[in-house]
Design a protein around this motif. Structure first.
Motif, PDB file in Angstrom:
ATOM      1  N   ARG A 125      27.869  37.436  44.594  1.00 38.50           N
ATOM      2  CA  ARG A 125      28.560  38.412  45.439  1.00 38.50           C
ATOM      3  C   ARG A 125      29.483  39.302  44.604  1.00 38.50           C
ATOM      4  O   ARG A 125      29.483  40.534  44.735  1.00 38.50           O
ATOM      5  CB  ARG A 125      29.363  37.685  46.522  1.00 38.50           C
ATOM      6  CG  ARG A 125      30.186  38.601  47.402  1.00 38.50           C
ATOM      7  CD  ARG A 125      30.945  37.813  48.464  1.00 38.50           C
ATOM      8  NE  ARG A 125      31.783  36.769  47.914  1.00 38.50           N
ATOM      9  CZ  ARG A 125      32.989  36.980  47.399  1.00 38.50           C
ATOM     10  NH1 ARG A 125      33.486  38.202  47.345  1.00 38.50           N
ATOM     11  NH2 ARG A 125      33.702  35.975  46.940  1.00 38.50           N
ATOM     12  N   ARG A 131      29.093  43.383  43.681  1.00 32.93           N
ATOM     13  CA  ARG A 131      30.141  44.368  43.970  1.00 32.93           C
ATOM     14  C   ARG A 131      30.473  45.197  42.725  1.00 32.93           C
ATOM     15  O   ARG A 131      30.615  46.417  42.794  1.00 32.93           O
ATOM     16  CB  ARG A 131      31.413  43.663  44.447  1.00 32.93           C
ATOM     17  CG  ARG A 131      31.416  43.277  45.894  1.00 32.93           C
ATOM     18  CD  ARG A 131      32.761  42.709  46.287  1.00 32.93           C
ATOM     19  NE  ARG A 131      32.867  42.558  47.727  1.00 32.93           N
ATOM     20  CZ  ARG A 131      33.945  42.096  48.327  1.00 32.93           C
ATOM     21  NH1 ARG A 131      35.000  41.732  47.627  1.00 32.93           N
ATOM     22  NH2 ARG A 131      33.979  41.987  49.637  1.00 32.93           N
ATOM     23  N   SER A 170      29.625  49.266  42.130  1.00 31.51           N
ATOM     24  CA  SER A 170      30.719  50.194  41.814  1.00 31.51           C
ATOM     25  C   SER A 170      30.426  50.973  40.545  1.00 31.51           C
ATOM     26  O   SER A 170      30.636  52.189  40.481  1.00 31.51           O
ATOM     27  CB  SER A 170      32.038  49.426  41.670  1.00 31.51           C
ATOM     28  OG  SER A 170      32.389  48.805  42.879  1.00 31.51           O
ATOM     29  N   TRP A 193      39.723  44.985  42.211  1.00 29.91           N
ATOM     30  CA  TRP A 193      39.371  46.397  42.214  1.00 29.91           C
ATOM     31  C   TRP A 193      40.603  47.167  42.644  1.00 29.91           C
ATOM     32  O   TRP A 193      41.341  46.725  43.537  1.00 29.91           O
ATOM     33  CB  TRP A 193      38.247  46.652  43.204  1.00 29.91           C
ATOM     34  CG  TRP A 193      37.940  48.103  43.440  1.00 29.91           C
ATOM     35  CD1 TRP A 193      37.027  48.862  42.785  1.00 29.91           C
ATOM     36  CD2 TRP A 193      38.542  48.961  44.413  1.00 29.91           C
ATOM     37  NE1 TRP A 193      37.016  50.144  43.276  1.00 29.91           N
ATOM     38  CE2 TRP A 193      37.946  50.235  44.278  1.00 29.91           C
ATOM     39  CE3 TRP A 193      39.539  48.786  45.379  1.00 29.91           C
ATOM     40  CZ2 TRP A 193      38.304  51.314  45.073  1.00 29.91           C
ATOM     41  CZ3 TRP A 193      39.905  49.856  46.170  1.00 29.91           C
ATOM     42  CH2 TRP A 193      39.282  51.113  46.020  1.00 29.91           C
ATOM     43  N   TRP A 242      38.735  40.529  44.421  1.00 27.65           N
ATOM     44  CA  TRP A 242      37.345  40.183  44.706  1.00 27.65           C
ATOM     45  C   TRP A 242      37.054  38.705  44.493  1.00 27.65           C
ATOM     46  O   TRP A 242      36.122  38.165  45.068  1.00 27.65           O
ATOM     47  CB  TRP A 242      36.407  41.045  43.864  1.00 27.65           C
ATOM     48  CG  TRP A 242      36.278  42.434  44.415  1.00 27.65           C
ATOM     49  CD1 TRP A 242      36.769  42.895  45.597  1.00 27.65           C
ATOM     50  CD2 TRP A 242      35.607  43.544  43.802  1.00 27.65           C
ATOM     51  NE1 TRP A 242      36.442  44.222  45.766  1.00 27.65           N
ATOM     52  CE2 TRP A 242      35.735  44.647  44.685  1.00 27.65           C
ATOM     53  CE3 TRP A 242      34.926  43.718  42.607  1.00 27.65           C
ATOM     54  CZ2 TRP A 242      35.196  45.898  44.405  1.00 27.65           C
ATOM     55  CZ3 TRP A 242      34.383  44.963  42.325  1.00 27.65           C
ATOM     56  CH2 TRP A 242      34.513  46.041  43.208  1.00 27.65           C
TER      57      TRP A 242
END
Length: 202
Positions: free
Chosen positions: A61, A65, A69, A122, A136
């Motif tokens: 996961r 992410r 990005s 982030w 995150w």
């Protein structure tokens, strides 16, 4: 008239002897102990598998992410903050917000970073009053699996002392490496290391 061969009726025994009670209690105790050991081992194995599964899911996961990005970033804006030769534990970038006066309008700076301990976060406009931030994961390893802080390439990938989140720019490609680790209730550590390579779309 009483017959000579008549005998008094036999006495019926009631209850158990002490030896029988002790034997039964011992056998019951052994059976319960064996069942406890079997179920205890099974529950430990289930917990270990659950931690292993959760670690892998979290690693995938978080890596997804990060990769999504970076894919959306402007290639010319990529800025990897190197802390070990050819790699770093954070990356700054901008994304396109469309065009303004025939020029690409860029977003405020965005950063994905490992804090040197367990968090990967982030942030947009990091360090400013308008900063937006999201954590995150809080299960990042301090160093990539196989690495220790000793100035040597311990895991044999050509990089030295990589953080639990490592960025390495190769031309137009960004190599992202990540190690997530979780601790089971019995203290056992489970680690999952993933690697992916992405190219910015812009």
């Amino acid at each position: 008239m009483k017959l000579l061969h008549d005998t008094p009726p036999a006495r019926v025994r009631a209850g158990f002897t002490l030896i029988e009670v002790v034997v039964a209690a011992t056998l019951t105790g052994l059976i319960i102990a064996n069942l406890y050991m079997v179920f205890g081992d099974s529950s430990k194995a289930i917990r270990a598998k659950t931690i292993e599964f959760d670690t892998e899911v979290e690693a995938r996961r978080v890596l997804d992410r990060i990769a999504m990005s970076v894919i959306g970033a402007e290639l010319s804006s990529l800025d990897v903050k190197s802390e070990a030769p050819l790699s770093g534990n954070s990356i700054n970038y901008h994304v396109s917000n469309g065009f303004s006066e025939n020029q690409v309008a860029l977003s405020p700076v965005r950063r994905i970073a490992h804090d040197g301990a367990t968090q990967i976060s982030w942030a947009e406009s990091p360090g400013s009053l308008s900063e937006r931030k999201a954590v995150w994961t809080s299960h990042a390893a301090r160093y990539l699996d196989g690495e220790i802080e000793n100035g040597v390439d311990d895991n044999g990938n050509g990089l030295i002392d990589e953080s639990g989140l490592s960025f390495d720019v190769e031309g137009q490609m960004v190599v992202i490496r990540l190690t997530i680790r979780r601790q089971a209730p019995d203290g056992t550590l489970t680690k999952k290391t993933l690697e992916t390579r992405v190219t910015c779309r812009n």
